[in-house]
Design a protein around this motif. Structure first.
Motif, PDB file in Angstrom:
ATOM      1  N   CYS A 194      51.983 -23.930  56.942  1.00  0.00           N
ATOM      2  CA  CYS A 194      50.854 -23.013  57.094  1.00  0.00           C
ATOM      3  C   CYS A 194      49.883 -23.100  55.920  1.00  0.00           C
ATOM      4  N   PRO A 195      48.560 -23.050  56.199  1.00  0.00           N
ATOM      5  CA  PRO A 195      47.569 -23.009  55.124  1.00  0.00           C
ATOM      6  C   PRO A 195      47.273 -21.583  54.690  1.00  0.00           C
ATOM      7  N   TRP A 196      48.225 -20.668  54.843  1.00  0.00           N
ATOM      8  CA  TRP A 196      48.035 -19.290  54.432  1.00  0.00           C
ATOM      9  C   TRP A 196      49.292 -18.803  53.726  1.00  0.00           C
ATOM     10  N   VAL A 238      35.774 -21.808  51.354  1.00  0.00           N
ATOM     11  CA  VAL A 238      35.937 -20.405  50.994  1.00  0.00           C
ATOM     12  C   VAL A 238      37.384 -19.953  51.161  1.00  0.00           C
ATOM     13  N   PHE A 239      37.692 -18.846  50.511  1.00  0.00           N
ATOM     14  CA  PHE A 239      39.025 -18.252  50.510  1.00  0.00           C
ATOM     15  C   PHE A 239      38.997 -17.039  51.425  1.00  0.00           C
ATOM     16  N   TRP A 251      47.011 -11.475  53.968  1.00  0.00           N
ATOM     17  CA  TRP A 251      47.205 -12.880  54.298  1.00  0.00           C
ATOM     18  C   TRP A 251      46.055 -13.641  53.663  1.00  0.00           C
ATOM     19  N   ARG A 252      46.370 -14.625  52.848  1.00  0.00           N
ATOM     20  CA  ARG A 252      45.365 -15.383  52.094  1.00  0.00           C
ATOM     21  C   ARG A 252      45.278 -16.790  52.669  1.00  0.00           C
ATOM     22  N   THR A 253      44.087 -17.203  53.029  1.00  0.00           N
ATOM     23  CA  THR A 253      43.944 -18.406  53.843  1.00  0.00           C
ATOM     24  C   THR A 253      42.834 -19.323  53.337  1.00  0.00           C
ATOM     25  N   ARG A 254      42.941 -20.594  53.759  1.00  0.00           N
ATOM     26  CA  ARG A 254      41.830 -21.552  53.643  1.00  0.00           C
ATOM     27  C   ARG A 254      41.910 -22.499  54.838  1.00  0.00           C
ATOM     28  N   GLU A 292      44.770 -32.290  52.148  1.00  0.00           N
ATOM     29  CA  GLU A 292      44.057 -31.197  51.491  1.00  0.00           C
ATOM     30  C   GLU A 292      44.843 -29.888  51.591  1.00  0.00           C
ATOM     31  N   ARG A 293      45.556 -29.723  52.704  1.00  0.00           N
ATOM     32  CA  ARG A 293      46.411 -28.547  52.844  1.00  0.00           C
ATOM     33  C   ARG A 293      47.506 -28.558  51.791  1.00  0.00           C
TER      34      ARG A 293
END
Length: 211
Positions: free
Chosen positions: A18-20, A112-113, A132-135, A141-142
């Protein structure tokens, strides 16, 4: 401490990770103060002025409320992509807020974040705070984003979150009873009207009639 990832993110190939990152905290304050805080984007330019991501932008702005099919945006009309410039309030089975914070180039790839946040009461004076913090990142890159988050960025985000906690825990329980709101507080005023209407509707339901 942050939550562990769900099992779907702890297993499988690296490309499916997951990217989060989920985050959990408990604050000694009413849950409604959390909502007041995030519905005021100007607090980023003041409270978090010395943070790694919200140091830019003006300390004054013009705002508007923009309706959506799931809630509303409260956003600056004269500044975009600089600081904490907008927040979306979403109504659903659980109310939550959604926003984006610009990241400097040294934060790695991904743009952006994103932050999704919600609060729920533990009791009258304590709250459970979820983020939940995501990009938006894929492939290698992930993996760079996940590495940078765990090694550098997560500690910085905890610092920002602690600034919010310290301010809100210092407030009196009735701090929202005597206030002088102004144009920057349109989002706060709007969400309070929503919750007052909810409270009146719930109070009108006869006791014992809800299964």
């Amino acid at each position: 401490m942050p939550y562990r990832h769900p099992s779907c993110c702890r297993t499988g190939s690296a490309t499916r990770r997951c990217p989060w990152f989920p985050n959990y905290a408990e604050w000694a304050g009413p849950w409604r103060f959390y909502m007041d805080n995030v519905l005021d984007p100007m607090h980023g330019a003041f409270l978090h002025r010395d943070s790694h991501s919200m140091f830019g932008g003006d300390t004054s702005a013009r705002f508007r409320i923009r309706e959506t099919d799931r809630g509303f945006f409260f956003e600056k009309t004269d500044q975009v992509g600089v600081n904490f410039d907008w927040v979306e309030y979403v109504r659903g089975s659980m109310d939550f807020v959604d926003t984006e914070i610009p990241y400097a180039q040294d934060a790695g790839p991904g743009g952006v974040f994103g932050i999704v946040g919600m609060a729920t009461p533990i009791d009258a004076t304590n709250s459970a705070i979820f983020h939940w913090r995501t990009r938006r990142v894929q492939g290698w890159e992930r993996e760079v984003w996940r590495f940078l988050y765990r090694t550098r960025l997560e500690a910085k985000h905890w610092t920002v979150l602690e600034q919010d906690r310290e301010v809100l825990e210092a407030l009196a329980g009735d701090a929202d009873a005597e206030e002088h709101l102004y144009q920057h507080d349109l989002g706060v005023s709007r969400i309070r009207r929503i919750y007052r209407a909810d409270a009146r509707a719930q109070a009108a339901v006869p006791a014992g009639s809800v299964s």
